[in-house]
Design an enzyme around this catalytic site. Sequence first.
Site, PDB file in Angstrom:
ATOM      1  CG  HIS A  58      17.259 -33.244  -8.303  1.00 40.34           C
ATOM      2  ND1 HIS A  58      16.502 -32.392  -8.339  1.00 40.34           N
ATOM      3  CD2 HIS A  58      17.122 -33.959  -9.173  1.00 40.34           C
ATOM      4  CE1 HIS A  58      15.501 -32.473  -9.346  1.00 40.34           C
ATOM      5  NE2 HIS A  58      15.899 -33.506  -9.812  1.00 40.34           N
TER       6      HIS A  58
ATOM      7  CG  HIS B  95      12.087 -30.760 -15.748  1.00 39.19           C
ATOM      8  ND1 HIS B  95      13.213 -30.459 -15.408  1.00 39.19           N
ATOM      9  CD2 HIS B  95      11.850 -31.957 -14.958  1.00 39.19           C
ATOM     10  CE1 HIS B  95      13.922 -31.196 -14.596  1.00 39.19           C
ATOM     11  NE2 HIS B  95      13.047 -32.119 -14.425  1.00 39.19           N
TER      12      HIS B  95
ATOM     13  CG  ASP C 273       2.014 -10.853  -2.036  1.00 34.31           C
ATOM     14  OD1 ASP C 273       0.931 -11.505  -2.637  1.00 34.31           O
ATOM     15  OD2 ASP C 273       2.191 -10.679  -0.867  1.00 34.31           O
TER      16      ASP C 273
ATOM     17  CG  ASP D  14      36.117 -17.500 -15.048  1.00 35.92           C
ATOM     18  OD1 ASP D  14      36.688 -18.427 -14.640  1.00 35.92           O
ATOM     19  OD2 ASP D  14      36.052 -17.063 -16.229  1.00 35.92           O
TER      20      ASP D  14
ATOM     21  CE  LYS E 108      11.993 -29.589 -10.829  1.00 32.26           C
ATOM     22  NZ  LYS E 108      12.585 -29.924 -11.962  1.00 32.26           N
TER      23      LYS E 108
ATOM     24  CE  LYS F 139      17.090 -30.084 -11.527  1.00 30.33           C
ATOM     25  NZ  LYS F 139      17.283 -31.476 -11.897  1.00 30.33           N
TER      26      LYS F 139
END
Length: 511
Positions: A429, A249, A256, A436, A251, A431
């Site tokens: 979408h 899952h 380089d 603080d 991404k 996450k």
Amino acid sequence: MKKIYKHSIQRLAFLFITLAIQIYIIFFIILQFKDYFLHFYIISLIIGCILVFYILNGKSNPSYKIAWIVPILILPIFGGTFYLIYGGNKLKKREKKKMKNQNKKMESSLIQSNDVMNRLGRENEYAKNQSLYILNYANCPIYENTYTEYLSPGEVKFKKLVEELKKAKHFIFLEYFIIEEGIMWNTILEILKKKVKQGVDVRVIYDDVGCVMKLPYKYENQLKRYGIKCRVFNPFVPLLTNRLNNRDHRKIAVIDGYVGFMGGINLADEYINACEKYGHWKDAAILIKGEAVFNLTVMFLTIWDFINNSDDNYLKYKPENFTHEKFLSKGYVQPFDDSPLVNEPIGETVYLNLINKAKRYIYINTPYLIIDNEMATALKIAAKSGVDVRIVTPHIPDKWFVHAVTKSYYHSFIKNNIKIYEYTPGFIHSKTFVVDDEYAVIGSINLDFRSLYLHFECGAWLYKTDSVLKLRDDFLDTLRLCQQISLEECENVKWVVKFGRTILRLFSPLL
């Protein structure tokens, strides 16, 4: 596109038909014992009880255990059968051994600087403890000399990614759960084809389940014809097996060795609002430049070598081998991965550490809110203790049944001083956690059981970087587009709806 969609539909139909036939065969075999039903039921009940004891003694989350125990005890014949076929979250022993070897190699390649860790400890002992947890269990060091830039929504990330891909001189590594042909992917693909011709090492990993409706069958062969090295994670075979549980899952993009991207944004048009599926799509990613990118490089290579049965020399991809530029930025950056094979809920524990150490506020963006009792209790205790806890979820869901489970948490959370908002323009979408004005986490890890326990995931733990404040500001700006859910609204929900949500929540770890 129509041809690709047609082939995808055909493939998915074939897979579902094959799975349906297998389910029918199982039911048919079971029904053949109808004349001996009592004996067969007793045997199934005994096997079911053995399975229950096995599940109870396992190391999985209690909510996940309950979700299996209930159907096994109520329907021992069918529940027990399906657990034996589909239960569990582990790969085969041979594959686990391979991944264990990759993790050892990862540990030997990623070396923590004691000076950096000691400086962090002098600044904040709590922060050091959180960082040490990630180092000890994810084998991922923490870094200074790293620039970070918060990117939201997906259009901003896309623009930055294209800019950096065009600069690539040595290698490009892309690892995504979803790739779909369209404006976003086709633009990137054209750059990749040009870079291959320039001698750049281009590698792509995509998850087969994530792309089953997005790409034509054997799409990796098409990429190979362009000179792009491509591997498919855990190919989806039409068999009832627990192999279906573990997905890649993550991404990740690495360019380089010293430029990296991670977050929630896949390579498909809805993520950049080039097409509309569930209203406006709000997502987030982070750009990382400097020493910390090496963590992302090694994460990619461990999965690549696992799939490819290869043995790359990770150290030759270190950032200093490709640039002498110094990326100075205040704060600390610690990209980390989370694997279902290490028997440690790293992503959940990172989130819990942030919740438990919060003093003033906790701001959370999440597309799904399907959490266990430990995290729900931690959030409630924080809110009861005077911490400002706010959670933003979608208003327009991508999966109605998952959103129904998400809504099942609203009432108890609001009663315990947690503020719940829904993103009115559409689907959020992102996450993200921000706490603080000091800490933040951004990555691919959803607040649901599959992300927290079954999938290969990644995130970036941030301490006192400028991007932490950017993330906070974006959260507060997003609230202006949200509707706050009231306690009265939750209490006015019909009992039938509440009951349905309760049932779905019981089985939510299996969704």
